[in-house]
Write an enzyme that holds these catalytic residues in place. Structure first.
Site, PDB file in Angstrom:
ATOM      1  N   MET A  29       0.936  -1.386  -0.021  1.00 28.70           N
ATOM      2  CA  MET A  29      -0.072   0.049  -0.138  1.00 28.70           C
ATOM      3  C   MET A  29       0.970   1.216   0.096  1.00 28.70           C
ATOM      4  O   MET A  29       0.563   2.355   0.428  1.00 28.70           O
ATOM      5  CB  MET A  29      -1.053   0.076   1.181  1.00 28.70           C
ATOM      6  CG  MET A  29      -1.980  -1.104   1.191  1.00 28.70           C
ATOM      7  SD  MET A  29      -3.566  -0.852   1.979  1.00 28.70           S
ATOM      8  CE  MET A  29      -2.864  -0.622   3.699  1.00 28.70           C
ATOM      9  N   LYS A  34      11.900  -0.527   5.133  1.00 30.90           N
ATOM     10  CA  LYS A  34      12.874  -1.350   4.845  1.00 30.90           C
ATOM     11  C   LYS A  34      12.447  -2.695   4.935  1.00 30.90           C
ATOM     12  O   LYS A  34      13.010  -3.776   4.132  1.00 30.90           O
ATOM     13  CB  LYS A  34      14.086  -1.345   6.021  1.00 30.90           C
ATOM     14  CG  LYS A  34      15.178  -2.140   5.689  1.00 30.90           C
ATOM     15  CD  LYS A  34      16.207  -2.114   6.873  1.00 30.90           C
ATOM     16  CE  LYS A  34      17.442  -3.204   6.602  1.00 30.90           C
ATOM     17  NZ  LYS A  34      18.278  -3.283   7.945  1.00 30.90           N
ATOM     18  N   HIS A  36       9.401  -3.472   3.411  1.00 30.86           N
ATOM     19  CA  HIS A  36       8.940  -3.759   2.094  1.00 30.86           C
ATOM     20  C   HIS A  36      10.149  -4.234   0.918  1.00 30.86           C
ATOM     21  O   HIS A  36       9.973  -4.907   0.108  1.00 30.86           O
ATOM     22  CB  HIS A  36       8.157  -2.411   1.776  1.00 30.86           C
ATOM     23  CG  HIS A  36       7.063  -2.120   2.187  1.00 30.86           C
ATOM     24  ND1 HIS A  36       6.629  -1.069   2.801  1.00 30.86           N
ATOM     25  CD2 HIS A  36       5.671  -2.855   2.304  1.00 30.86           C
ATOM     26  CE1 HIS A  36       5.532  -1.007   3.394  1.00 30.86           C
ATOM     27  NE2 HIS A  36       4.913  -2.091   3.074  1.00 30.86           N
ATOM     28  N   LYS A 150       4.620  -9.910   9.668  1.00 30.88           N
ATOM     29  CA  LYS A 150       4.262  -9.019  10.645  1.00 30.88           C
ATOM     30  C   LYS A 150       2.766  -9.104  10.749  1.00 30.88           C
ATOM     31  O   LYS A 150       2.019  -8.938  11.435  1.00 30.88           O
ATOM     32  CB  LYS A 150       4.503  -7.563  10.452  1.00 30.88           C
ATOM     33  CG  LYS A 150       3.922  -6.623  11.244  1.00 30.88           C
ATOM     34  CD  LYS A 150       4.415  -5.176  11.048  1.00 30.88           C
ATOM     35  CE  LYS A 150       3.579  -4.417   9.993  1.00 30.88           C
ATOM     36  NZ  LYS A 150       2.323  -4.387  10.497  1.00 30.88           N
ATOM     37  N   ASP A 151       2.109  -9.152   9.311  1.00 34.56           N
ATOM     38  CA  ASP A 151       0.729  -9.641   9.282  1.00 34.56           C
ATOM     39  C   ASP A 151       0.450 -10.864   8.859  1.00 34.56           C
ATOM     40  O   ASP A 151       0.028 -11.487   7.826  1.00 34.56           O
ATOM     41  CB  ASP A 151       0.102  -8.438   7.900  1.00 34.56           C
ATOM     42  CG  ASP A 151       0.218  -7.158   8.135  1.00 34.56           C
ATOM     43  OD1 ASP A 151      -0.440  -6.367   8.637  1.00 34.56           O
ATOM     44  OD2 ASP A 151       1.037  -6.625   7.283  1.00 34.56           O
ATOM     45  N   ILE A 177      10.828  -7.444   9.659  1.00 35.24           N
ATOM     46  CA  ILE A 177      11.820  -6.719   9.802  1.00 35.24           C
ATOM     47  C   ILE A 177      11.540  -5.545  10.813  1.00 35.24           C
ATOM     48  O   ILE A 177      10.345  -4.901  10.897  1.00 35.24           O
ATOM     49  CB  ILE A 177      12.292  -5.750   8.459  1.00 35.24           C
ATOM     50  CG1 ILE A 177      12.305  -6.869   7.295  1.00 35.24           C
ATOM     51  CG2 ILE A 177      13.167  -5.161   8.531  1.00 35.24           C
ATOM     52  CD1 ILE A 177      13.601  -7.885   7.578  1.00 35.24           C
ATOM     53  N   SER A 186       6.672  -0.516  10.072  1.00 37.95           N
ATOM     54  CA  SER A 186       5.072  -0.471   9.605  1.00 37.95           C
ATOM     55  C   SER A 186       5.116   0.937   8.893  1.00 37.95           C
ATOM     56  O   SER A 186       5.707   1.853   9.552  1.00 37.95           O
ATOM     57  CB  SER A 186       4.177  -0.571  10.527  1.00 37.95           C
ATOM     58  OG  SER A 186       2.945  -0.076  10.166  1.00 37.95           O
ATOM     59  N   ARG A 188       2.766   2.904   9.388  1.00 32.90           N
ATOM     60  CA  ARG A 188       2.297   3.890  10.434  1.00 32.90           C
ATOM     61  C   ARG A 188       2.987   4.132  11.483  1.00 32.90           C
ATOM     62  O   ARG A 188       2.732   5.018  12.016  1.00 32.90           O
ATOM     63  CB  ARG A 188       1.064   2.821  11.043  1.00 32.90           C
ATOM     64  CG  ARG A 188      -0.147   2.677  10.325  1.00 32.90           C
ATOM     65  CD  ARG A 188      -1.308   1.954  10.962  1.00 32.90           C
ATOM     66  NE  ARG A 188      -2.720   1.906  10.151  1.00 32.90           N
ATOM     67  CZ  ARG A 188      -2.983   0.887   9.394  1.00 32.90           C
ATOM     68  NH1 ARG A 188      -1.947  -0.048   9.103  1.00 32.90           N
ATOM     69  NH2 ARG A 188      -3.870   0.960   8.841  1.00 32.90           N
TER      70      ARG A 188
END
Length: 281
Positions: A29, A34, A36, A150-151, A177, A186, A188
């Site tokens: 998104m 880092k 990603h 993480k998700d 990470i 994240s 966020r």
């Protein structure tokens, strides 16, 4: 590097580059960090051609304010991707390109994986995730698709989506990470103050201690201990802390030998919702 904006343009480009190449997809998104970029690097190493999608999907947000505040910086994202490999294709469509005349999600039967944790607190979230991921898989037809742990609940649900929709793609899970102080990376995190961003390392530190305690204590005792730690800390509001079976995501009531468990947490810090998880055994 110019982003591809339409499904037709992407389809034409992929057909022109096919030649039996192995194709990898990294759905994002945007607001890349880092974490990603590690997914993208892995995809580049393991595939002949890589597509990175950048799309803030409205149907997976149950909170309109969260959608509005979600960070967006396409030029920065493109520069980061280009620094890895200038041959990566970036698909950055508009909402109208993806949803055309009706912005709504499909309804899936994820066989209970979507009813706990994130699903309990975010209405229709995983139907929104499933809708965009299925569309990306069918449009791009990747051989491999990369998702961060993480998700973790989302990862399990995407694997279930592939199974129930019979989509021929390998789902590649990638490790979480973390920032230097332990906070899971994240998009966020950018919304946190510098002070809170450092302090939020407390979340992972608590998960690590919970993992140690899980070796000798019951799930109920570990859950009580975690909630008390956050109450004493005071700067965070725990939405949930759960210990669940890795496969079914069912909350743990009694440990069963040879089953694998994971701890999941969602907390608010300065009105920013942060999630994390850790393997317990």
């Amino acid at each position: 590097m110019l982003p591809i904006k339409t499904k037709n343009e992407l389809d034409k480009l992929l057909k022109s580059k096919s030649n039996s190449k192995v194709l990898g997809l990294v759905p994002t998104m945007g607001a890349l960090h880092k974490g990603h970029l590690e997914l993208v690097k892995k995809a580049v190493q393991e595939n002949d051609l890589v597509v990175v999608s950048i799309f803030v999907n409205p149907t997976q947000f149950d909170n309109p304010e969260d959608l509005k505040k979600y960070p967006r910086d396409l030029s920065k994202d493109l520069a980061l991707i280009e620094s890895i490999d200038s041959d990566i294709l970036v698909f950055a469509p508009s909402v109208s390109e993806i949803y055309e005349h009706s912005v709504h999600s499909k309804t899936y039967d994820f066989q209970g994986l979507d009813n706990v944790m994130e699903g309990e607190f975010r209405d229709d979230h995983f139907n929104g995730v499933g809708t965009i991921v299925e569309q990306l898989f069918k449009l791009i037809k990747p051989d491999n698709a990369y998702f961060g742990e993480k998700d973790f609940q989302q990862l399990r649900i995407i694997k279930k989506l592939v199974e129930i929709q019979k989509i021929p793609v390998n789902i590649i899970p990638c490790p979480i990470i973390r920032e230097a102080h332990g906070l899971a990376m994240s998009s966020r995190n950018e919304r946190l103050s510098e002070k809170m961003r450092l302090k939020a390392g407390f979340i992972f530190k608590t998960l690590q201690s919970a993992k140690e305690k899980f070796g000798t204590k019951s799930a109920l005792k570990v859950k009580e201990w975690v909630k008390n730690q956050f109450l004493k800390e005071g700067d965070f509001e725990v939405e949930y802390f759960e210990i669940a079976d890795v496969e079914t995501l069912s909350p743990l009531k009694r440990k069963v030998k040879n089953k694998k468990y994971r701890a999941f947490i969602a907390v608010y810090a300065e009105d920013v919702r942060l999630i994390d998880n850790i393997a317990l055994n």
